[in-house]
Design an enzyme around this catalytic site. Structure first.
Site, PDB file in Angstrom:
ATOM      1  N   GLU A 242       5.722  -6.336 -13.103  1.00  0.00           N
ATOM      2  CA  GLU A 242       4.506  -6.962 -12.573  1.00  0.00           C
ATOM      3  C   GLU A 242       4.052  -6.075 -11.426  1.00  0.00           C
ATOM      4  O   GLU A 242       4.620  -6.132 -10.331  1.00  0.00           O
ATOM      5  CB  GLU A 242       4.809  -8.383 -12.069  1.00  0.00           C
ATOM      6  CG  GLU A 242       5.360  -9.342 -13.127  1.00  0.00           C
ATOM      7  CD  GLU A 242       4.292  -9.800 -14.114  1.00  0.00           C
ATOM      8  OE1 GLU A 242       3.102  -9.499 -13.911  1.00  0.00           O
ATOM      9  OE2 GLU A 242       4.658 -10.445 -15.101  1.00  0.00           O
ATOM     10  N   CYS A 276      -1.811  -9.185  -4.980  1.00  0.00           N
ATOM     11  CA  CYS A 276      -2.015  -8.305  -6.132  1.00  0.00           C
ATOM     12  C   CYS A 276      -3.293  -8.672  -6.879  1.00  0.00           C
ATOM     13  O   CYS A 276      -3.903  -7.832  -7.521  1.00  0.00           O
ATOM     14  CB  CYS A 276      -0.817  -8.376  -7.068  1.00  0.00           C
ATOM     15  SG  CYS A 276      -0.445 -10.036  -7.625  1.00  0.00           S
TER      16      CYS A 276
HETATM   17  P1  NAD Z   1       7.373  -1.976  -3.418  1.00  0.00           P
HETATM   18  O1  NAD Z   1       7.218  -1.365  -4.755  1.00  0.00           O
HETATM   19  O2  NAD Z   1       7.397  -1.093  -2.248  1.00  0.00           O
HETATM   20  O3  NAD Z   1       8.732  -2.834  -3.344  1.00  0.00           O
HETATM   21  C1  NAD Z   1       8.981  -3.893  -4.238  1.00  0.00           C
HETATM   22  C2  NAD Z   1      10.489  -4.121  -4.296  1.00  0.00           C
HETATM   23  O4  NAD Z   1      11.120  -2.995  -4.885  1.00  0.00           O
HETATM   24  C3  NAD Z   1      11.142  -4.302  -2.929  1.00  0.00           C
HETATM   25  O5  NAD Z   1      12.111  -5.316  -3.029  1.00  0.00           O
HETATM   26  C4  NAD Z   1      11.792  -2.959  -2.684  1.00  0.00           C
HETATM   27  O6  NAD Z   1      12.899  -3.013  -1.828  1.00  0.00           O
HETATM   28  C5  NAD Z   1      12.205  -2.578  -4.083  1.00  0.00           C
HETATM   29  N1  NAD Z   1      12.419  -1.142  -4.297  1.00  0.00           N
HETATM   30  C6  NAD Z   1      11.839  -0.110  -3.660  1.00  0.00           C
HETATM   31  N2  NAD Z   1      12.277   1.064  -4.178  1.00  0.00           N
HETATM   32  C7  NAD Z   1      13.142   0.747  -5.169  1.00  0.00           C
HETATM   33  C8  NAD Z   1      13.921   1.514  -6.085  1.00  0.00           C
HETATM   34  N3  NAD Z   1      13.883   2.843  -6.110  1.00  0.00           N
HETATM   35  N4  NAD Z   1      14.690   0.863  -6.973  1.00  0.00           N
HETATM   36  C9  NAD Z   1      14.706  -0.482  -7.000  1.00  0.00           C
HETATM   37  N5  NAD Z   1      14.023  -1.262  -6.144  1.00  0.00           N
HETATM   38  C10 NAD Z   1      13.227  -0.655  -5.241  1.00  0.00           C
HETATM   39  O7  NAD Z   1       6.220  -3.069  -3.297  1.00  0.00           O
HETATM   40  P2  NAD Z   1       5.867  -4.008  -2.052  1.00  0.00           P
HETATM   41  O8  NAD Z   1       5.211  -3.175  -1.004  1.00  0.00           O
HETATM   42  O9  NAD Z   1       7.039  -4.832  -1.689  1.00  0.00           O
HETATM   43  O10 NAD Z   1       4.798  -4.997  -2.701  1.00  0.00           O
HETATM   44  C11 NAD Z   1       3.446  -4.702  -2.819  1.00  0.00           C
HETATM   45  C12 NAD Z   1       3.106  -4.246  -4.222  1.00  0.00           C
HETATM   46  O11 NAD Z   1       3.512  -5.230  -5.161  1.00  0.00           O
HETATM   47  C13 NAD Z   1       1.612  -4.103  -4.425  1.00  0.00           C
HETATM   48  O12 NAD Z   1       1.376  -2.954  -5.215  1.00  0.00           O
HETATM   49  C14 NAD Z   1       1.219  -5.343  -5.188  1.00  0.00           C
HETATM   50  O13 NAD Z   1       0.065  -5.237  -5.973  1.00  0.00           O
HETATM   51  C15 NAD Z   1       2.434  -5.534  -6.035  1.00  0.00           C
HETATM   52  N6  NAD Z   1       2.530  -6.927  -6.476  1.00  0.00           N
HETATM   53  C16 NAD Z   1       2.302  -7.208  -7.791  1.00  0.00           C
HETATM   54  C17 NAD Z   1       2.327  -8.516  -8.220  1.00  0.00           C
HETATM   55  C18 NAD Z   1       2.095  -8.884  -9.650  1.00  0.00           C
HETATM   56  O14 NAD Z   1       2.418 -10.012 -10.018  1.00  0.00           O
HETATM   57  N7  NAD Z   1       1.560  -8.005 -10.486  1.00  0.00           N
HETATM   58  C19 NAD Z   1       2.593  -9.546  -7.307  1.00  0.00           C
HETATM   59  C20 NAD Z   1       2.824  -9.208  -5.974  1.00  0.00           C
HETATM   60  C21 NAD Z   1       2.790  -7.898  -5.571  1.00  0.00           C
END
Ligand code: NAD
Length: 523
Positions: A242, A276
């Site tokens: 997502e 998002c």
């Molecule tokens: P992010 O990708 O920076 O982090 C998301 C999660 O992934 C965190 O828990 C982080 O610690 C983890 N993570 C980071 N690097 C990783 C790796 N290499 N391996 C495994 N896990 C890792 O995103 P964010 O800043 O926390 O959230 C914002 C983003 O999420 C925005 O792009 C937003 O659009 C998206 N989002 C999407 C939805 C949806 O339903 N489509 C909902 C909410 C947020």
């Protein structure tokens, strides 16, 4: 702030984004701890899966009761850790989870039970088929900070009711909300090892992907999603992704300007634009363009920015300074390329480091980052268009495809346009709110992701589909087994005509040639 964490240990800090106050420092789970959590989950999962769905539904009912009881406390915690106004914590987090529980309580039994699968092929009439939904085993969930309660909770509830164990790696910025979710689930009757939280940063998330989980549900940015998909591909780990969005809002020439501008202002600034599904691009028919901008400006003047704990506040802080810098960079780039700032465009340092003024940009173009990359901040960029075709072309000119909205007084016209937009969801005359409709599937296309959360399709993501086939004539050798020859080929051609030929005579003649199949000798 005093902690008992030994020096040199990797930590994450939970910080109030409105004040900068460190709420707690927590130790990151290392690789060994993640592996141990997953193996405890696996050992406990069979017992949980062996409980009937009705028993697991009873646990969800208890969770729902406890969440309702603690709604105020939980909303306050969400606001303290993620910054959003408390009213939004109640509507977009607590309400969403209460309703997701309601959906699963009412529908899981029906959706998870075995399903008889009738056969149409005459050759398979002597068999009975069933679809069986089995839990994956251990589902890993990696979640972001922007909806720190509703995202992991809705995904975990679906995984749990289907009989899985869950290991959650929450965002490093919102660990406390995740730990509160854990307490609630345990208090409701979910065994300790069936729902576990491994606190940590990206490194902890990476360890979870490389552990022995059976499925991963990831919500976060496109960049991280791609890294995760690559790591998952190495061992064919099934994933739901997502990811981010750049959701367009299309205001057609017959739209109600007052209603559409209110929606744009709410849709762009809810959770300080860190949603998002927020309105990231707004396209308005040229006949309404100026009136729409004026109406947005009027409404934006009334927005109150400040700490989310103040009940009179509409827009809270951004999560951290890095996110604010992305917004600044997008606004700078837009202005350098000719966009006009009609409101905002600056930080609000008097309120704290993470506050950015709700910003209205006019005359933006698709050459600007603000219309191409996810901004994830309180900015409403508006662009004019002349025809429906142009609006559709602009809406689809994006690498993202999460959600979109169309604004028109003509519902039918809105639905026709909606079908032409490349995204997982299109709302006609509303924005974002479908996320709170528990029946509605949530998920994107293109770079916005793979798979679905919520409702029937979200529940289906939590189970392996098994096909079970039982022969009704176990003592009969099948007619298609060995013992081939010219006769068999002729009989088979007859059988194919009997089943598929057009015209009754051809079919009857086929049936006559096929009749010998039943008596043919097989090995
Ligand atoms: P992010 O990708 O920076 O982090 C998301 C999660 O992934 C965190 O828990 C982080 O610690 C983890 N993570 C980071 N690097 C990783 C790796 N290499 N391996 C495994 N896990 C890792 O995103 P964010 O800043 O926390 O959230 C914002 C983003 O999420 C925005 O792009 C937003 O659009 C998206 N989002 C999407 C939805 C949806 O339903 N489509 C909902 C909410 C947020």
């Amino acid at each position: 702030m005093a902690t008992n964490i030994p020096i040199g240990v990797r930590t994450v800090s939970s910080v109030n984004p409105a004040t900068g106050e460190v709420l707690r420092e927590l130790e990151c789970a290392g690789d060994d701890e993640v592996i141990a959590a997953v193996s405890r989950a696996r050992a406990a999962q069979k017992r949980w899966a062996d409980l009937s769905v009705r028993n697991r539904i009873a646990v969800l009912r208890e969770f729902q009761r406890r969440l309702l009881e603690k709604k105020s406390e939980i909303a306050t915690l969400i606001t303290c850790e993620a910054g959003k106004p408390r009213s939004e914590a109640l509507t977009t987090e607590v309400l969403v989870v209460l309703d997701a529980a309601r959906f699963l309580i009412d529908n899981s039994y029906r959706l998870l039970r075995d399903e008889h699968l009738p056969h149409g092929n005459l050759a398979a009439k002597l068999k009975s088929g069933q679809l069986i939904r089995e839990p994956y085993g251990v589902v890993g969930i990696i979640s972001p900070w922007n909806y720190p309660f509703s995202i992991p909770a809705t995904e975990a509830l679906a995984a749990l009711v289907a009989g899985n164990a869950v290991v959650l790696k929450p965002s490093e910025f919102t660990s406390l909300v995740a730990l509160e979710l854990k307490s609630l689930l345990h208090a409701a009757g979910v065994p300790q090892d069936i729902f576990q939280v491994v606190v940590g940063d990206g490194g902890t998330g990476a360890a979870l992907i490389h552990s022995e989980i059976d499925k991963l549900v990831f919500t976060g940015s496109v960049a991280t999603g791609k890294r995760i998909a690559a790591a998952a591909a190495e061992r064919l780990l099934p994933v739901v992704l997502e990811l981010g969005g750049k959701d367009p809002m299309l205001v057609m020439d017959d739209a109600d300007v007052d209603v559409a501008s209110s929606a744009a202002v709410w849709g762009a600034f809810v959770n300080a634009g860190q949603t998002c599904l927020s309105v990231e691009r707004c396209y308005v028919h040229r006949n309404l363009y100026q009136a729409f901008l004026n109406s947005c400006l009027e409404k934006m003047k009334k927005l109150r920015v400040g700490s989310g704990l103040d009940p009179e506040i509409d827009v809270g802080p951004m999560i951290h300074e890095h996110q604010l810098e992305i917004v600044e960079e997008h606004v700078r780039d837009a202005v350098a390329r000719g966009a006009r700032v009609l409101a905002g465009g600056t930080r609000l340092p008097d309120l704290g480091r993470n506050f950015y003024m709700p910003t209205l940009l006019a005359d933006v173009t698709h050459e600007m980052c603000i219309m191409r990359e996810e901004t994830f901040g309180p900015v409403l960029p508006v662009m004019g268009f002349g025809t429906d075709e142009e609006a559709m072309r602009l809406a689809n000119d994006s690498e993202f495809g999460l959600a979109a909205s169309v604004w028109t007084r003509d519902k039918k016209r809105g639905e026709i346009l909606a079908r032409q937009i490349h995204s997982g969801t299109v709302m006609v005359n509303d924005v974002i709110s479908y996320f709170g409709i528990s029946e509605a599937p949530h998920g994107g296309m293109k770079a916005s992701g793979i798979g679905r959360a919520h409702g029937r399709f979200g529940l289906e993501e939590m189970v392996r589909l098994k096909y079970l086939d039982s022969d009704l004539m176990p003592r009969m050798k099948k007619v298609w087994w060995y013992g081939y020859g010219a006769n068999f080929a002729r009989q088979m051609e007859g059988f194919l005509d009997f089943q598929f030929a057009r015209g009754i005579w051809k079919r009857l003649s086929g049936a006559m040639r096929a009749a010998g199949l039943v008596k043919r000798r097989r090995l």
